[in-house]
Design an enzyme around this catalytic site. Sequence first.
Site, PDB file in Angstrom:
ATOM      1  N   GLU A  94       0.832  -1.208   0.000  1.00 13.86           N
ATOM      2  CA  GLU A  94       0.000   0.000   0.000  1.00 13.86           C
ATOM      3  C   GLU A  94       0.866   1.258   0.000  1.00 13.86           C
ATOM      4  O   GLU A  94       1.853   1.343   0.727  1.00 13.86           O
ATOM      5  CB  GLU A  94      -0.906   0.020   1.240  1.00 13.86           C
ATOM      6  CG  GLU A  94      -1.917  -1.113   1.278  1.00 13.86           C
ATOM      7  CD  GLU A  94      -2.983  -1.014   0.184  1.00 13.86           C
ATOM      8  OE1 GLU A  94      -3.105   0.069  -0.442  1.00 13.86           O
ATOM      9  OE2 GLU A  94      -3.683  -2.024  -0.043  1.00 13.86           O
ATOM     10  N   HIS A 126      -1.325  -5.626   1.452  1.00 19.27           N
ATOM     11  CA  HIS A 126      -2.517  -6.465   1.339  1.00 19.27           C
ATOM     12  C   HIS A 126      -2.197  -7.692   0.486  1.00 19.27           C
ATOM     13  O   HIS A 126      -1.465  -7.578  -0.508  1.00 19.27           O
ATOM     14  CB  HIS A 126      -3.669  -5.684   0.682  1.00 19.27           C
ATOM     15  CG  HIS A 126      -4.587  -5.023   1.659  1.00 19.27           C
ATOM     16  ND1 HIS A 126      -4.786  -3.665   1.702  1.00 19.27           N
ATOM     17  CD2 HIS A 126      -5.379  -5.551   2.641  1.00 19.27           C
ATOM     18  CE1 HIS A 126      -5.662  -3.379   2.658  1.00 19.27           C
ATOM     19  NE2 HIS A 126      -6.032  -4.506   3.247  1.00 19.27           N
ATOM     20  N   CYS A 132      -7.459  -2.221   8.392  1.00 17.51           N
ATOM     21  CA  CYS A 132      -6.104  -2.256   7.831  1.00 17.51           C
ATOM     22  C   CYS A 132      -5.552  -0.846   7.658  1.00 17.51           C
ATOM     23  O   CYS A 132      -4.442  -0.536   8.088  1.00 17.51           O
ATOM     24  CB  CYS A 132      -6.083  -2.993   6.497  1.00 17.51           C
ATOM     25  SG  CYS A 132      -6.400  -4.748   6.701  1.00 17.51           S
TER      26      CYS A 132
HETATM   27  N1  PCA Z   1      -8.223  -7.101   6.100  1.00 21.71           N
HETATM   28  C1  PCA Z   1      -9.113  -6.043   6.509  1.00 21.71           C
HETATM   29  C2  PCA Z   1      -9.048  -6.027   8.008  1.00 21.71           C
HETATM   30  C3  PCA Z   1      -8.403  -7.305   8.401  1.00 21.71           C
HETATM   31  C4  PCA Z   1      -7.822  -7.839   7.170  1.00 21.71           C
HETATM   32  O1  PCA Z   1      -7.098  -8.856   7.092  1.00 21.71           O
HETATM   33  C5  PCA Z   1      -8.848  -4.713   5.823  1.00 21.71           C
HETATM   34  O2  PCA Z   1      -8.388  -4.728   4.659  1.00 21.71           O
HETATM   35  O3  PCA Z   1      -9.121  -3.651   6.387  1.00 21.71           O
END
Ligand code: PCA
Length: 196
Positions: free
Chosen positions: A80, A163, A142
């Site tokens: 990100e 991610h 996240c």
């Molecule tokens: N993904 C979520 C919260 C926990 C996770 O593994 C997110 O992208 O916010």
Amino acid sequence: MKKVLLTGFEPFLQFPKNPTEEVVKALDGKGIGNYMVVSRVLPVTFQQAGDLLLQLIEDEKPDAIVLLGLAAGRSKITPERIAINVKDGEKDNNGIAFEDDPIEMNGEDGYFSTLPIRDMVRSLKAAGYPAEVSNSAGTYVCNYIMYNALHHLDRQIPAGFIHIPASHELAILHGKVPSWSQQDLNKAVEICIECL
Ligand code: PCA
């Protein structure tokens, strides 16, 4: 050896498995590049995840921080670029939801990742793993912990969020998301840590 704090998340919403939990368990205690991995699984709850992360930073005094989350539906590993000062979206695992709220009342609008995100993407692709920089970590837990970490750290150490796609195990349970083998997810995160 330096220390990297690596975090994953527990299951949440319609996802009964979180592959980030498996990744961090698999890499805990491993030496990767110049770093020893110390890993933790965070709850998918705004308040506790944020508090626990800041406590871990105080206790472990890491030299770098890599936060992982599931982005079910994505087909690539996506470091990100930025965390934004917004909490919004679905209920967390405590049943708490926010709408258009700031994370920090007087905080910056956003913080850029201080991880080598471009190197990570290049190295992943060179190793045969699809990857791209993502320009939005969303507005859920996240983004919240990425913002909290970067706000707190004030650029003192490399820190940021990656991610990852669903694992095959989750895809079978869920039914409608693209997936990677858990082994490839683990290896891809190792490659990202090698870039630190
Ligand atoms: N993904 C979520 C919260 C926990 C996770 O593994 C997110 O992208 O916010």
